[in-house]
Design a protein around this motif. Structure first.
Motif, PDB file in Angstrom:
ATOM      1  N   PRO A 155     -93.674 -96.746  33.110  1.00 28.28           N
ATOM      2  CA  PRO A 155     -94.201 -95.688  32.251  1.00 28.28           C
ATOM      3  C   PRO A 155     -94.715 -94.500  33.059  1.00 28.28           C
ATOM      4  O   PRO A 155     -95.259 -94.657  34.146  1.00 28.28           O
ATOM      5  CB  PRO A 155     -95.358 -96.393  31.524  1.00 28.28           C
ATOM      6  CG  PRO A 155     -94.993 -97.845  31.564  1.00 28.28           C
ATOM      7  CD  PRO A 155     -94.290 -98.039  32.879  1.00 28.28           C
ATOM      8  N   ALA A 156     -94.549 -93.302  32.499  1.00 31.70           N
ATOM      9  CA  ALA A 156     -95.015 -92.091  33.173  1.00 31.70           C
ATOM     10  C   ALA A 156     -96.510 -92.188  33.446  1.00 31.70           C
ATOM     11  O   ALA A 156     -97.268 -92.695  32.632  1.00 31.70           O
ATOM     12  CB  ALA A 156     -94.721 -90.875  32.298  1.00 31.70           C
ATOM     13  N   GLN A 157     -96.942 -91.717  34.586  1.00 32.61           N
ATOM     14  CA  GLN A 157     -98.352 -91.750  34.939  1.00 32.61           C
ATOM     15  C   GLN A 157     -99.005 -90.396  34.661  1.00 32.61           C
ATOM     16  O   GLN A 157     -98.348 -89.426  34.362  1.00 32.61           O
ATOM     17  CB  GLN A 157     -98.507 -92.141  36.412  1.00 32.61           C
ATOM     18  CG  GLN A 157     -97.979 -93.543  36.709  1.00 32.61           C
ATOM     19  CD  GLN A 157     -98.685 -94.620  35.897  1.00 32.61           C
ATOM     20  OE1 GLN A 157     -99.870 -94.854  36.074  1.00 32.61           O
ATOM     21  NE2 GLN A 157     -97.964 -95.279  35.014  1.00 32.61           N
ATOM     22  N   ALA A 158    -100.324 -90.371  34.778  1.00 34.02           N
ATOM     23  CA  ALA A 158    -101.074 -89.186  34.372  1.00 34.02           C
ATOM     24  C   ALA A 158    -101.453 -88.285  35.535  1.00 34.02           C
ATOM     25  O   ALA A 158    -102.371 -87.501  35.442  1.00 34.02           O
ATOM     26  CB  ALA A 158    -102.331 -89.607  33.620  1.00 34.02           C
ATOM     27  N   ASP A 159    -100.706 -88.411  36.616  1.00 36.69           N
ATOM     28  CA  ASP A 159    -100.928 -87.538  37.757  1.00 36.69           C
ATOM     29  C   ASP A 159    -102.387 -87.580  38.211  1.00 36.69           C
ATOM     30  O   ASP A 159    -102.944 -88.638  38.383  1.00 36.69           O
ATOM     31  CB  ASP A 159    -100.468 -86.109  37.429  1.00 36.69           C
ATOM     32  CG  ASP A 159     -98.998 -86.060  37.085  1.00 36.69           C
ATOM     33  OD1 ASP A 159     -98.214 -86.763  37.737  1.00 36.69           O
ATOM     34  OD2 ASP A 159     -98.644 -85.342  36.148  1.00 36.69           O
ATOM     35  N   GLU A 160    -103.004 -86.400  38.352  1.00 36.33           N
ATOM     36  CA  GLU A 160    -104.365 -86.359  38.890  1.00 36.33           C
ATOM     37  C   GLU A 160    -105.433 -86.770  37.878  1.00 36.33           C
ATOM     38  O   GLU A 160    -106.596 -86.903  38.235  1.00 36.33           O
ATOM     39  CB  GLU A 160    -104.694 -84.951  39.398  1.00 36.33           C
ATOM     40  CG  GLU A 160    -103.836 -84.473  40.556  1.00 36.33           C
ATOM     41  CD  GLU A 160    -102.564 -83.773  40.120  1.00 36.33           C
ATOM     42  OE1 GLU A 160    -101.900 -83.164  40.981  1.00 36.33           O
ATOM     43  OE2 GLU A 160    -102.223 -83.852  38.921  1.00 36.33           O
ATOM     44  N   CYS A 161    -105.055 -86.966  36.637  1.00 36.58           N
ATOM     45  CA  CYS A 161    -106.055 -87.255  35.616  1.00 36.58           C
ATOM     46  C   CYS A 161    -106.416 -88.727  35.554  1.00 36.58           C
ATOM     47  O   CYS A 161    -107.254 -89.190  36.324  1.00 36.58           O
ATOM     48  CB  CYS A 161    -105.568 -86.761  34.255  1.00 36.58           C
ATOM     49  SG  CYS A 161    -106.743 -87.099  32.919  1.00 36.58           S
ATOM     50  N   TYR A 162    -105.783 -89.476  34.677  1.00 35.71           N
ATOM     51  CA  TYR A 162    -106.151 -90.879  34.503  1.00 35.71           C
ATOM     52  C   TYR A 162    -104.931 -91.674  34.078  1.00 35.71           C
ATOM     53  O   TYR A 162    -104.143 -91.203  33.253  1.00 35.71           O
ATOM     54  CB  TYR A 162    -107.248 -91.021  33.437  1.00 35.71           C
ATOM     55  CG  TYR A 162    -107.791 -92.431  33.332  1.00 35.71           C
ATOM     56  CD1 TYR A 162    -108.827 -92.862  34.157  1.00 35.71           C
ATOM     57  CD2 TYR A 162    -107.236 -93.336  32.421  1.00 35.71           C
ATOM     58  CE1 TYR A 162    -109.319 -94.160  34.079  1.00 35.71           C
ATOM     59  CE2 TYR A 162    -107.724 -94.633  32.338  1.00 35.71           C
ATOM     60  CZ  TYR A 162    -108.755 -95.040  33.162  1.00 35.71           C
ATOM     61  OH  TYR A 162    -109.233 -96.320  33.090  1.00 35.71           O
TER      62      TYR A 162
END
Length: 247
Positions: free
Chosen positions: A26-33
């Motif tokens: 699943p796609a991740q939220a990069d610098e967020c969460y």
């Protein structure tokens, strides 16, 4: 020799499967969460609280959902409503599809895509988040929660664009614009909304739909000083007044 060749072939296949699995995660939220597990009723923890922040605007009419890290019936209902609103299977369980939808809705700084820190920082030209009724860190936490509920409100109205005209105010700023100096804006729990273009949605439409988006405070047309915007806030009690809108 044949066994060695067979084992080598199996190792190659397994290696290929592992690569496919890794690249199709699943796609991740990069610098967020990023969430690392599926969440359902009975779960608890900081990851539940992060989910609650993002779905609190879908908990139902007049429901101001607590951000307490406990996945109870209210959180399940909010998740199911969020899922339904975005075309997902509404089972109330937050898994990869739900998280991918949330990832698409948030920027790297964790704000929802249609609202930003620049819109809600200190008024009166001061900028920043200091000088309020709580610490700057708490102000930012409160503002983020308000923005995510505003994102839900926006989507509920057919994704009609909204603009924040006032977010956090220091005590001094709040007093200078006629406030008490200790109101919701000084906590970062309040934002004032107007249509971003074309006069639609109306202030009454914003106020009416805000009742379904997790806001404890709603003040709009007919309430003194609120004919040119709709004020919404995340206070835990309910205070709604927009007499010109029948609220």
């Amino acid at each position: 020799m044949r066994l060695r060749a067979l084992f080598a072939s199996l190792a190659l296949v397994l290696s290929s499967l592992l690569v496919v699995t890794a690249t199709s995660a699943p796609a991740q939220a990069d610098e967020c969460y990023s969430w690392g597990r599926t969440l359902s009723e009975g779960a608890s923890g900081s990851d539940v609280a992060e989910l609650q922040v993002r779905v609190a605007g879908w908990a139902g009419y007049g429901v101001n959902m607590a951000i307490d890290g406990q996945f109870g019936p209210q959180t399940r209902a909010a998740v199911a409503s969020f899922q339904s609103a975005y075309g997902l299977a509404a089972d109330g369980v937050a898994g990869p599809a739900t998280f991918s939808t949330i990832y698409a809705l948030q920027d790297a700084d964790c704000t929802p895509v249609h609202f930003s820190w620049a819109e809600v920082d200190g008024g009166c030209g001061q900028g920043g988040y200091s000088g309020g009724s709580v610490s700057a860190a708490t102000v930012r936490t409160n503002l983020l929660r308000a923005m995510w509920r505003a994102e839900a409100l926006r989507h509920r109205m057919g994704d009609q664009p909204l603009r924040v005209t006032s977010g956090f105010r220091s005590k001094a700023c709040d007093q200078s614009v006629g406030g008490s100096g200790s109101g919701q804006h000084t906590y970062g729990t309040a934002i004032d909304l107007v249509p971003a273009g074309g006069g639609s949605p109306s202030f009454c439409t914003i106020a009416s739909n805000a009742r379904h988006a997790g806001f404890g405070g709603i003040f709009g047309p007919g309430y003194p000083g609120h004919d040119d915007h709709t004020h919404v806030d995340t206070r835990t009690s309910r205070a709604w007044s927009a007499p010109s809108c029948g609220i």
